[in-house]
Each structure stands twice: as C-alpha cells, then as structure tokens.
Design an enzyme around this catalytic site. Structure first.
Site, short mmCIF file in Angstrom:
data_model
loop_
_atom_site.label_atom_id
_atom_site.label_comp_id
_atom_site.label_asym_id
_atom_site.label_seq_id
_atom_site.Cartn_x
_atom_site.Cartn_y
_atom_site.Cartn_z
N CYS A 5 53.95 41.55 30.93
CA CYS A 5 55.24 42.18 30.26
C CYS A 5 55.28 41.44 28.83
O CYS A 5 55.74 42.09 27.89
CB CYS A 5 56.27 41.42 31.02
N ASP A 28 40.45 45.23 28.05
CA ASP A 28 40.28 44.19 28.63
C ASP A 28 39.61 43.12 28.11
O ASP A 28 38.54 43.18 27.25
CB ASP A 28 39.58 44.19 30.17
N ASN A 82 43.50 46.41 41.80
CA ASN A 82 43.22 45.27 42.86
C ASN A 82 44.52 45.07 43.27
O ASN A 82 45.59 44.88 42.67
CB ASN A 82 42.60 44.07 42.37
N GLY A 88 41.77 40.69 45.30
CA GLY A 88 41.54 39.92 44.05
C GLY A 88 42.24 40.08 42.93
O GLY A 88 41.75 39.90 41.53
N HIS A 93 50.92 42.06 37.81
CA HIS A 93 51.77 43.23 37.35
C HIS A 93 50.68 44.31 37.19
O HIS A 93 49.49 44.39 36.93
CB HIS A 93 51.83 42.91 35.45
N HIS A 95 47.98 47.02 37.42
CA HIS A 95 47.17 47.67 36.24
C HIS A 95 46.07 48.31 36.97
O HIS A 95 45.55 47.99 38.12
CB HIS A 95 46.77 46.33 35.53
P1 AMP Z 1 42.89 41.30 37.95
O1 AMP Z 1 41.72 40.50 38.68
O2 AMP Z 1 42.56 42.86 38.78
O3 AMP Z 1 44.34 41.10 38.33
O4 AMP Z 1 42.50 42.00 36.67
C1 AMP Z 1 43.10 41.09 35.69
C2 AMP Z 1 42.42 41.45 34.39
O5 AMP Z 1 43.12 41.22 33.23
C3 AMP Z 1 41.19 40.72 34.15
O6 AMP Z 1 39.99 41.89 34.05
C4 AMP Z 1 41.13 39.95 32.98
O7 AMP Z 1 39.97 39.92 32.00
C5 AMP Z 1 42.44 40.67 32.35
N1 AMP Z 1 43.06 39.90 31.31
C6 AMP Z 1 43.59 38.76 31.42
N2 AMP Z 1 44.37 38.38 30.60
C7 AMP Z 1 44.14 39.17 29.53
C8 AMP Z 1 44.45 39.64 28.29
N3 AMP Z 1 45.32 38.64 27.66
N4 AMP Z 1 44.28 40.67 27.26
C9 AMP Z 1 43.40 41.51 27.84
N5 AMP Z 1 43.11 41.36 29.31
C10 AMP Z 1 43.43 40.44 29.93
#
Ligand code: AMP
Length: 118
Positions: A5, A28, A82, A88, A93, A95
C-alpha cells in the site's frame, strides 16, 4: 498501512512498469528471473483468498499487458501468487509474480519426487 500500500501511495519508491486506476506493476527488488514483475491491486486485498472474480477479470488483461510491455509475452512466462504461510506469502497484500526472460525451471511436483519436499 502495509508495504505494498505504501508503494502504491509512493511513500516507498518502486521501479514502475505500468499502472492504471486499479492495478500497479513494478519490478521485484530481489528478482528470481531476468524479468520479475509484481502486479498488485491498488486497494488492499490480503491474498488470493479474498480476490473477487470481478477483480480477477480485470487483473487478467492487466497482467497480459505487463507481459507484452516487458517483452516476454511471445516467448512465455510464469504467473504465480503465493497464498498464506504454507504458500510462502511474505507480503500480505495480494501480488502476482510475473516471471520470464529465460527458460524457467520447474522444481518440485514435476520432475522431482514430491515426497522429498514435505
Ligand atoms: P511473496 O514471498 O510471494 O510474498 O513475495 C514478496 C515479494 O516482494 C518478494 O519477491 C520480494 O522480493 C518482493 N519485495 C519485497 N519488498 C519489495 C520492495 N520494496 N520492492 C519490490 N519488491 C519487493
């Protein structure tokens, strides 16, 4: 306010790919493929469990546009979300991970013995 957010509100910087009124796509921070884009709804939705069919309909065409814009649509790509702890999910939020730019490996549940993983 959750991390994603804050990214939508531009309180935290991100590397934008594209956005519209409903959705936001950004690179990412820790890419797991040459192209690794995250697609999120601008409104807070915890996970796929709370996603409505109506929102999914619009997300589908948005994700397809992201694939086109990042030049992975023709060669192929992977879309993953996920869900929850066992899935995992680290950021609570919703995605979609949109991964491409190389021939992606498919790990457990295809060429490996599933029993080795749980
Ligand atoms: P998940 O494990 O499916 O919740 O994926 C979360 C993803 O968010 C991971 O691949 C992280 O590398 C990515 N992530 C976390 N913080 C950021 C950020 N500030 N900007 C871009 N990607 C992020």
């Amino acid at each position: 306010m959750c991390l994603f957010c804050k990214i939508v509100e531009k309180e935290i910087p991100s590397n934008l790919v594209m956005e519209n009124d409903e959705f936001y796509a950004f690179h990412d921070i820790n890419p797991k493929a040459p192209v690794h884009v995250l697609v999120i709804p601008k409104i807070h939705v915890d996970s796929f469990n709370e996603l409505t069919g109506e929102m999914m309909k619009n997300m589908t065409s948005f994700i397809q546009e992201v694939a086109l814009k990042t030049d992975i649509k023709e060669a192929g790509y992977r879309v993953i979300t996920n869900v929850g702890d066992n899935g995992g999910q680290e950021v609570k939020h919703l995605h979609w991970h949109v991964l491409g730019g190389a021939k992606l490996k498919w790990g457990h549940f295809s060429d490996a013995n599933a029993k080795d993983f749980f």
